[in-house]
Motif scaffolding. Structure first.
Motif, short mmCIF file in Angstrom:
data_model
loop_
_atom_site.label_atom_id
_atom_site.label_comp_id
_atom_site.label_asym_id
_atom_site.label_seq_id
_atom_site.Cartn_x
_atom_site.Cartn_y
_atom_site.Cartn_z
N SER A 209 1.04 -1.21 -0.02
CA SER A 209 -0.12 0.40 -0.39
C SER A 209 0.87 1.18 0.22
O SER A 209 1.93 1.13 0.24
N TYR A 210 0.27 2.96 -0.40
CA TYR A 210 1.34 3.33 -0.40
C TYR A 210 1.06 4.67 0.59
O TYR A 210 2.63 4.19 1.11
N ASP A 211 0.47 3.96 1.80
CA ASP A 211 0.77 4.19 3.41
C ASP A 211 1.81 3.74 3.98
O ASP A 211 2.95 3.95 4.95
N SER A 212 2.18 2.05 3.10
CA SER A 212 2.59 1.27 3.85
C SER A 212 4.65 1.47 3.68
O SER A 212 5.44 1.70 4.47
N LEU A 213 4.20 2.54 2.60
CA LEU A 213 5.49 2.28 1.38
C LEU A 213 5.85 3.97 2.24
O LEU A 213 7.55 3.91 2.43
N VAL A 214 5.06 4.79 2.08
CA VAL A 214 5.29 5.80 2.80
C VAL A 214 6.55 5.74 4.12
O VAL A 214 6.56 6.62 4.44
N ILE B 67 0.17 9.11 6.53
CA ILE B 67 -0.78 9.43 5.82
C ILE B 67 -1.99 9.68 6.04
O ILE B 67 -2.76 9.04 6.64
N ASP B 68 -2.81 11.18 6.28
CA ASP B 68 -3.95 11.33 6.82
C ASP B 68 -5.44 10.18 5.97
O ASP B 68 -4.99 11.07 4.88
N LYS B 69 -6.13 9.71 6.37
CA LYS B 69 -6.56 8.63 5.48
C LYS B 69 -8.52 9.61 6.22
O LYS B 69 -9.27 8.65 5.16
N ALA C 274 -0.52 15.14 -0.15
CA ALA C 274 -0.29 15.07 0.67
C ALA C 274 -0.11 13.42 -0.32
O ALA C 274 1.47 12.53 -0.38
N ASP C 275 -0.62 13.03 -1.56
CA ASP C 275 -0.92 11.28 -2.53
C ASP C 275 0.27 11.80 -3.46
O ASP C 275 1.36 10.90 -3.54
N VAL C 276 0.97 13.33 -3.49
CA VAL C 276 1.85 13.30 -4.73
C VAL C 276 3.08 13.51 -4.21
O VAL C 276 4.12 13.57 -4.07
N THR C 277 2.77 13.81 -2.42
CA THR C 277 4.19 14.76 -2.00
C THR C 277 5.13 13.57 -0.93
O THR C 277 6.16 13.72 -2.06
N HIS C 278 4.42 13.39 -0.92
CA HIS C 278 5.50 11.87 -0.53
C HIS C 278 5.68 10.75 -1.17
O HIS C 278 7.37 10.63 -1.61
#
Length: 390
Positions: free
Chosen positions: A124-129, A137-139, A161-165
């Motif tokens: 997931s994106y969250d786990s990679l960040v 990531i604020d969900k 935030a989806d493209v910043t991180h």
């Protein structure tokens, strides 16, 4: 030394501002991209927001802004000098293919890259960040209604935030893969994502997703015709296929093969209005055409296709070998081969499979053939599977 604060995301609502933004981003080596869309009430996704970031700025494009022409975005996505970075790109790419008629290229998908880098299946994106940047990531706005206007400040911040991180995720994944000599592996995976056919559902193939477990080819012929009609009709009037006819209704219709509106209306989930209207007439015509097909024109059962007849024991051994190879090389197993490929490998003498080419052959395919041919055995050493040359 602490990292300087991120610049506030820019909200773009005019064609002029979008063109200027895209001109600046075309000077960057890469741009991170994400979208927010709605699809609950439509067949085709409704693009609501596009998020873009280079190393110097972050922007949230209101795709529903009155008078906004997205053509400058299409030019940016087609620029061969700028790498477009997505996470789990398929739905985003589908949207851009429908809107601009082309797949963004060159393309880099961090979810695929993470599989190559040993982060497991579908990281997931969250786990990679968290793993690569230490961020979070604020969900809270994940299920926002992105078609409602105006966009709130919180929605804009969440979208940005989806493209910043994603910038740091991309840079760190790329560095890791470069050091491991695996960037070429990722490039091979991107080839499939660049194929337009990857994103388009052919109506005549829609029946296969229902996975019917029967060898009755006449039933399968009617199901193929009914599913193709539903897919084409859902696309035409732009509603979800399940809202037109649910899967279970489609299977019942295929089993009963109605010939009249009265018979069609007896199927669970089919209303009188549907059965007697234009939609019912279209479905009945598709069923009648399928019933008139000669035997040789009917589809083969899914179970009777390539891969049938595979020894379950050999498939099980290949799965163990696959798990061992994935563990040894720190690659997600699903990226090397899936169950269908293993079944074909077990059943066919010389199948044409991805796992027997390129880097997959090096880490798994050659050993899989040796195992199948009796030149390799599996043993255990401590807590790991060991390969034994025979």
């Amino acid at each position: 030394m602490s990292r300087p604060p991120e610049p506030a995301p820019r909200l773009v609502t005019t064609t002029e501002d979008l063109a200027a933004l895209c001109d600046r981003l075309r000077q960057e080596p890469f741009v991170t991209v994400d979208t927010e869309f709605m699809r609950e009430r439509t067949y085709w996704p409704e693009l609501c927001v596009v998020q873009l970031a280079g190393m110097q700025e972050v922007a949230v494009v209101d795709a529903l802004a009155e008078g906004l022409d997205l053509a400058p975005l299409g030019e940016l996505l087609a620029d061969p000098a700028v790498i477009k970075v997505f996470h789990a790109a398929r739905q985003d790419v589908e949207i851009f293919l429908l809107k601009f008629g082309a797949v963004p290229a060159p393309l880099f998908d961090t979810q695929v890259a993470a599989m190559v880098a040993g982060f497991g299946d579908q990281a997931s994106y969250d786990s990679l960040v968290r793993a690569l940047t230490g961020g979070a990531i604020d969900k809270a706005h994940r299920f926002s209604d992105w078609s409602a206007r105006p966009l709130s400040a919180a929605q804009i911040a969440y979208a940005a935030a989806d493209v910043t991180h994603l910038r740091q995720v991309y840079l760190r994944l790329r560095e890791r893969l470069l050091n491991e000599g695996r960037l070429d592996w990722v490039a091979q995976e991107m080839d499939a994502l660049l194929e337009p056919a990857t994103y388009l559902t052919a109506p005549e193939e829609a029946w296969e997703r229902l996975k019917p477990r029967t060898s009755n080819r006449r039933f399968l012929g009617v199901l193929r015709a009914a599913a193709a009609w539903r897919e084409a009709e859902a696309q035409r009037i732009n509603i979800p296929r399940g809202r037109l006819l649910k899967d279970e209704t489609l299977l019942e219709v295929a089993a009963t093969a109605p010939e009249t509106p009265e018979q069609l209306a007896r199927a669970r989930g089919v209303s009188e209005g549907f059965a007697r209207g234009k939609s019912g007439a279209g479905l009945l015509a598709a069923i009648a055409a399928a019933k008139a097909l000669p035997e040789e024109a009917l589809p083969q059962p899914l179970e009777g296709r390539k891969g049938a007849g595979a020894s379950p024991a050999l498939v099980a051994l290949l799965k163990v070998l696959l798990a061992a190879a994935a563990e040894a090389h720190h690659v997600a197993p699903r990226l090397i081969a899936d169950t269908e490929e293993l079944e074909r490998l077990a059943a066919e003498p010389e199948p044409e499979l991805r796992c027997l080419t390129g880097w997959r052959r090096e880490v798994f395919g050659a050993d899989a053939l040796a195992l199948k041919q009796g030149r390799l055995a599996l043993g255990v050493a401590g807590r790991r599977v060991r390969l034994i040359q025979v």
